[in-house]
Design an enzyme around this catalytic site. Sequence first.
Site, PDB file in Angstrom:
ATOM      1  N   LYS A 253      13.014 -17.351  -6.477  1.00  0.00           N
ATOM      2  CA  LYS A 253      12.890 -16.513  -7.675  1.00  0.00           C
ATOM      3  C   LYS A 253      11.930 -17.161  -8.680  1.00  0.00           C
ATOM      4  O   LYS A 253      11.071 -16.502  -9.244  1.00  0.00           O
ATOM      5  CB  LYS A 253      14.250 -16.303  -8.379  1.00  0.00           C
ATOM      6  CG  LYS A 253      15.232 -15.385  -7.707  1.00  0.00           C
ATOM      7  CD  LYS A 253      14.880 -13.929  -7.753  1.00  0.00           C
ATOM      8  CE  LYS A 253      14.016 -13.511  -6.598  1.00  0.00           C
ATOM      9  NZ  LYS A 253      14.629 -13.066  -5.391  1.00  0.00           N
TER      10      LYS A 253
ATOM     11  N   GLU B 146      17.261 -19.459  -2.756  1.00  0.00           N
ATOM     12  CA  GLU B 146      16.977 -18.200  -3.447  1.00  0.00           C
ATOM     13  C   GLU B 146      16.566 -18.464  -4.908  1.00  0.00           C
ATOM     14  O   GLU B 146      15.660 -17.821  -5.432  1.00  0.00           O
ATOM     15  CB  GLU B 146      18.208 -17.283  -3.358  1.00  0.00           C
ATOM     16  CG  GLU B 146      18.159 -15.996  -4.158  1.00  0.00           C
ATOM     17  CD  GLU B 146      17.031 -15.034  -3.758  1.00  0.00           C
ATOM     18  OE1 GLU B 146      16.316 -15.297  -2.785  1.00  0.00           O
ATOM     19  OE2 GLU B 146      16.857 -14.030  -4.474  1.00  0.00           O
TER      20      GLU B 146
ATOM     21  N   CYS C 134       0.817  -1.215   0.000  1.00  0.00           N
ATOM     22  CA  CYS C 134       0.000   0.000   0.000  1.00  0.00           C
ATOM     23  C   CYS C 134       0.849   1.262   0.000  1.00  0.00           C
ATOM     24  O   CYS C 134       1.934   1.305   0.576  1.00  0.00           O
ATOM     25  CB  CYS C 134      -0.873   0.028   1.245  1.00  0.00           C
ATOM     26  SG  CYS C 134      -1.928  -1.396   1.395  1.00  0.00           S
TER      27      CYS C 134
ATOM     28  N   ARG D  40       5.779  -1.043  -5.941  1.00  0.00           N
ATOM     29  CA  ARG D  40       5.737  -1.763  -4.671  1.00  0.00           C
ATOM     30  C   ARG D  40       4.661  -2.843  -4.660  1.00  0.00           C
ATOM     31  O   ARG D  40       4.630  -3.662  -3.754  1.00  0.00           O
ATOM     32  CB  ARG D  40       5.465  -0.774  -3.534  1.00  0.00           C
ATOM     33  CG  ARG D  40       6.549   0.270  -3.413  1.00  0.00           C
ATOM     34  CD  ARG D  40       6.115   1.368  -2.510  1.00  0.00           C
ATOM     35  NE  ARG D  40       6.114   0.931  -1.125  1.00  0.00           N
ATOM     36  CZ  ARG D  40       6.954   1.368  -0.206  1.00  0.00           C
ATOM     37  NH1 ARG D  40       7.852   2.252  -0.524  1.00  0.00           N
ATOM     38  NH2 ARG D  40       6.890   0.952   1.015  1.00  0.00           N
TER      39      ARG D  40
ATOM     40  N   GLU E 234       8.256 -17.061  -7.416  1.00  0.00           N
ATOM     41  CA  GLU E 234       7.725 -15.692  -7.350  1.00  0.00           C
ATOM     42  C   GLU E 234       7.241 -15.194  -8.712  1.00  0.00           C
ATOM     43  O   GLU E 234       6.187 -14.585  -8.814  1.00  0.00           O
ATOM     44  CB  GLU E 234       8.825 -14.720  -6.898  1.00  0.00           C
ATOM     45  CG  GLU E 234       9.023 -14.602  -5.413  1.00  0.00           C
ATOM     46  CD  GLU E 234      10.118 -13.595  -5.076  1.00  0.00           C
ATOM     47  OE1 GLU E 234       9.870 -12.720  -4.247  1.00  0.00           O
ATOM     48  OE2 GLU E 234      11.228 -13.672  -5.646  1.00  0.00           O
TER      49      GLU E 234
ATOM     50  N   TRP F 150      -3.051  -2.812  -1.407  1.00  0.00           N
ATOM     51  CA  TRP F 150      -2.716  -4.235  -1.548  1.00  0.00           C
ATOM     52  C   TRP F 150      -3.614  -4.945  -0.542  1.00  0.00           C
ATOM     53  O   TRP F 150      -3.464  -4.785   0.663  1.00  0.00           O
ATOM     54  CB  TRP F 150      -1.235  -4.443  -1.226  1.00  0.00           C
ATOM     55  CG  TRP F 150      -0.728  -5.824  -1.503  1.00  0.00           C
ATOM     56  CD1 TRP F 150      -0.293  -6.316  -2.694  1.00  0.00           C
ATOM     57  CD2 TRP F 150      -0.569  -6.882  -0.551  1.00  0.00           C
ATOM     58  NE1 TRP F 150       0.116  -7.618  -2.541  1.00  0.00           N
ATOM     59  CE2 TRP F 150      -0.040  -7.995  -1.251  1.00  0.00           C
ATOM     60  CE3 TRP F 150      -0.821  -7.009   0.814  1.00  0.00           C
ATOM     61  CZ2 TRP F 150       0.238  -9.199  -0.631  1.00  0.00           C
ATOM     62  CZ3 TRP F 150      -0.546  -8.220   1.439  1.00  0.00           C
ATOM     63  CH2 TRP F 150      -0.021  -9.302   0.709  1.00  0.00           C
TER      64      TRP F 150
ATOM     65  N   LYS G 214       6.475  -5.313  -3.271  1.00  0.00           N
ATOM     66  CA  LYS G 214       7.914  -5.046  -3.168  1.00  0.00           C
ATOM     67  C   LYS G 214       8.319  -4.836  -1.714  1.00  0.00           C
ATOM     68  O   LYS G 214       9.345  -5.314  -1.274  1.00  0.00           O
ATOM     69  CB  LYS G 214       8.238  -3.795  -3.999  1.00  0.00           C
ATOM     70  CG  LYS G 214       9.701  -3.387  -3.982  1.00  0.00           C
ATOM     71  CD  LYS G 214      10.520  -4.356  -4.784  1.00  0.00           C
ATOM     72  CE  LYS G 214      12.007  -4.199  -4.606  1.00  0.00           C
ATOM     73  NZ  LYS G 214      12.711  -5.463  -4.848  1.00  0.00           N
TER      74      LYS G 214
ATOM     75  N   HIS H  49      16.156 -38.201   2.060  1.00  0.00           N
ATOM     76  CA  HIS H  49      15.226 -38.178   3.193  1.00  0.00           C
ATOM     77  C   HIS H  49      13.856 -37.624   2.805  1.00  0.00           C
ATOM     78  O   HIS H  49      13.139 -37.120   3.656  1.00  0.00           O
ATOM     79  CB  HIS H  49      15.831 -37.370   4.337  1.00  0.00           C
ATOM     80  CG  HIS H  49      17.120 -37.928   4.822  1.00  0.00           C
ATOM     81  ND1 HIS H  49      17.194 -39.124   5.483  1.00  0.00           N
ATOM     82  CD2 HIS H  49      18.400 -37.488   4.688  1.00  0.00           C
ATOM     83  CE1 HIS H  49      18.468 -39.388   5.763  1.00  0.00           C
ATOM     84  NE2 HIS H  49      19.212 -38.411   5.280  1.00  0.00           N
TER      85      HIS H  49
ATOM     86  N   ASN I  73      -2.549   2.631   5.365  1.00  0.00           N
ATOM     87  CA  ASN I  73      -1.631   1.498   5.180  1.00  0.00           C
ATOM     88  C   ASN I  73      -1.566   0.767   6.508  1.00  0.00           C
ATOM     89  O   ASN I  73      -1.496   1.414   7.558  1.00  0.00           O
ATOM     90  CB  ASN I  73      -0.212   1.968   4.860  1.00  0.00           C
ATOM     91  CG  ASN I  73      -0.084   2.539   3.470  1.00  0.00           C
ATOM     92  OD1 ASN I  73      -1.036   2.530   2.694  1.00  0.00           O
ATOM     93  ND2 ASN I  73       1.090   3.048   3.153  1.00  0.00           N
ATOM     94  N   GLY I  74      -1.520  -0.557   6.473  1.00  0.00           N
ATOM     95  CA  GLY I  74      -1.373  -1.307   7.720  1.00  0.00           C
ATOM     96  C   GLY I  74      -2.594  -2.149   8.015  1.00  0.00           C
ATOM     97  O   GLY I  74      -3.452  -2.360   7.147  1.00  0.00           O
TER      98      GLY I  74
END
Length: 605
Positions: free
Chosen positions: A482, A478, A2, A27, A485, A74, A600, A501, A99-100
């Site tokens: 990627k 990572e 947001c 963002r 995402e 968002w 973001k 395992h 926001n929040g």
Amino acid sequence: MCGIVGAVAQRNIVSVLIEGLRRLEYRGYDSCGVAVLGENGPVRARSVARVADLDAQVHEGPLKGRTGIAHTRWATHGAPVTDNAHPIFSKDTVALVHNGIIENYESLREMLRGKGYRFVSQTDTEVIAHLIHSVYRGDLFTAVREAITQLHGAYAIAVLHKDQPNTVVGARQGSPLVVGLGDGENFLASDALALAGSTERFIFLEEGDVCELSLDGVRIADRDGNDAQREVRQVAAYGGAVELGPYRHFMQKEIFEQPRAITDTIPQTESFDTSIFGEGAADAFAQIDSLLILACGTSYYSGLTAKYWLESIAKIPTQVEIASEYRYRESVPNPKSLVVVISQSGETADTLAALKHAQSLGHKHTLAVCNVGTSAMVRQTELSFLTHAGREIGVASTKAFTTQLVALFVLAATLAKLRGHLSDEQESGYLKQLRHLPAALNSVLALEPQIIAWSEEFSRKEHALFLGRGMHYPIALEGALKLKEISYIHAEAYPAGELKHGPLALVTEAMPVVTVAPNDALLEKLKSNIQEVRARGGQLYVFADADTKIVNDEGLHVIRMPEHYGLLSPILHVVPLQLLAYHTACARGTDVDKPRNLAKSVTVE
Ligand code: G6P
């Protein structure tokens, strides 16, 4: 996530508000809106499409005003539909953006319903608008101060009221909010970046602050209601919008910017000097006996990689924890532990809260590794190391990650030196290797055509497994992050020794197995793991150093990295994984820079 923009001026400020939203778009958001004070109260336009659509609406309207607020949302409470998009109104009198997350919104909603307020959205935000309306007695600033005493949770808000032209009131608790100072006009935003072009003078509000913007000034009260004087900071670095140049997406551009970003991040000193981390670093580092690293997402993986360096080079016990877990569990604090928070944005809510939690438990020494010098995290830590990645627009972090790794390697080498574990020869060797990194990275980037060829295969898969060992296990994590995402392919990473395992059960022809295979002490072990996959008909995609003697064969696809880079190898090995995810996502046609549901900067927990 947001974003908030607000303005009070003697000119039509709609274009300033829309431009602010544009700057915050990267963002991540799923709806947006703007409200201005008209003659009969607030009027608004909202969209569940992009800011460009909102812009078209305000032109058509047309929507004009000198006092206004705007928002990118968002979704957390309630779907991304127009009714839930901000600005949210109360009785066509109060307009508010938020926001929040308000944790006690359900009880507040019941209380406000009892007072006759009707709710038209599913948001937690609507309770704040009605609450402010219910306590308003002719002064918005006082009403906001009174209303927020009833809120539990995190918020940054901007509010306007029908009866108060030329006034925007803001408040923050747990979410960032900055005031931008102009001449005869003033602004408010969740990120100074939103106001680039309008001002370079900013006040970064502190927790609990309430501010009132008018044409000729700004009034701030601290959490106790006392008048507060806050430092005005000149921030010129924001400049204009970042250009895409010859690249298709910001993510691609940022991957290719890594040699430059790393050059800018490597300290210019001739030795690993504690001063790199700030004035008090020599004292602080001398007092510590361990490290506690706290971070989220990609930044957490840079912390995991750093653990290998810190324990092997500096011989200092290091614990790495996901910030959102640490903040809520009962831990055993060690006041002699240096708390290191790692964050691209410096605003991630969970990391900020984890930092505060650590401080409340008695941790004295804190260090931020961060890409934004003006961020809350840098302001709230004793020491800092700024990465110089430059603005990262793509939601999937790339250059922020590799520059964090550089920063953390420098930290490990600095602590090693201080603790007597670094010879002069090793010190100059590491410095030389760091300085050669950008050139080595350029050779890795030149592998792009080979990776594009692989990405065609990957784009038809629904699952992928990533393997690594030792300090390359976090690199495998990572790589998997990627891929999921941005291409929406389900991907998991395992330390290769764990293959037997569990994950081996998943290996079939349909599951590509990506392996990070540097020529280090674990290579022979890793080769055995590769055989375990081949024996089960799995398709292996191996990133091997030039001298590993792993060659193309049936079911075994190999891309050779130019050289083995010793301890800094993770910084090189992550790059082909970034490229693989990027080109796979392009082949699948996803919105690479703004993947669905992601943001973001995650400013809510
Ligand atoms: C979000 C971003 C990730 C990032 C994470 C932590 O999830 O999409 O790319 O790694 O937040 O962000 P930070 O700014 O604290 O590094």
